[in-house]
Write a protein that holds these residues in place. Sequence first.
Motif, PDB file in Angstrom:
ATOM      1  N   LYS A 138      -2.471 -11.642 -10.481  1.00  0.00           N
ATOM      2  CA  LYS A 138      -1.573 -10.568 -10.026  1.00  0.00           C
ATOM      3  C   LYS A 138      -0.731 -10.054 -11.192  1.00  0.00           C
ATOM      4  O   LYS A 138      -0.599  -8.841 -11.389  1.00  0.00           O
ATOM      5  N   ASN A 148       2.256  -3.490  -4.054  1.00  0.00           N
ATOM      6  CA  ASN A 148       2.665  -4.377  -2.955  1.00  0.00           C
ATOM      7  C   ASN A 148       3.710  -5.377  -3.411  1.00  0.00           C
ATOM      8  O   ASN A 148       3.537  -6.588  -3.291  1.00  0.00           O
ATOM      9  N   LYS A 151       4.718  -8.834  -1.594  1.00  0.00           N
ATOM     10  CA  LYS A 151       3.932  -8.982  -0.366  1.00  0.00           C
ATOM     11  C   LYS A 151       2.633  -9.748  -0.555  1.00  0.00           C
ATOM     12  O   LYS A 151       2.029 -10.142   0.422  1.00  0.00           O
ATOM     13  N   MET A 152       2.193  -9.944  -1.751  1.00  0.00           N
ATOM     14  CA  MET A 152       0.887 -10.548  -1.944  1.00  0.00           C
ATOM     15  C   MET A 152       0.890 -12.069  -1.824  1.00  0.00           C
ATOM     16  O   MET A 152       0.019 -12.642  -1.205  1.00  0.00           O
TER      17      MET A 152
END
Length: 156
Positions: A138, A148, A151-152
Motif C-alpha cells: 500500500k 482510500n 480504509k484499506m
Amino acid sequence: LQWASKPEERHRLWRARHDAFWAAKAAWPGQLAMTTDVCVPISHLADIVAWTRAEMEREGLVGPIVGHVGDGNFHVITFSPPDDAARKRRIEDFAERLAERAIAVGGTCTGEHGVGLGKRHLLAKEHGGAIALMRAVKRALDPAGIMNPGKMLPPD
C-alpha cells in the motif's frame, strides 16, 4: 440445487439471489436489516450453517441464511427494530462470532462484499503477518496515502 450454464439462466439464478434481500425485508417491514457474509471451505459448510442457525436461535435473532453455497459463501440477514440498540449490539456480536468461526475453519470473514470498515479489524486474525506486507505494498503504490485513506488496512 439449480445449475445454469447459459448466460440467461445464470442471470435468472443470480436475480433470485439478489431478490432474497428484498423478500426478507418485506417479511419484516419497518425493521432495520443488518447483513453479514462469510465464506468457508465446503468441507465445513454444513457445520457452520447449522451453527449459524443455532446461534441465531440462541440469541433470539430472526432472518434468513441465503447464498450461493456452492463456493462456501453464505449471507445472513438479521432484523432489528431501528431504535433497539441492545438488539443491534447482539447482531453485531453474532456477526463477529460468525466471522471468527469462519476464519478458525480456514475460511474468510467475508466472501463477497469486501472487508469494509466493519471487518477490517479481523484481517490480522485472518492473514497474520501478511498484514505487514500488505501495508508495504500500500505504501509503495500510494505513498501519499490518498487512495482510500484509512480504509484499506487495520490501524497500525
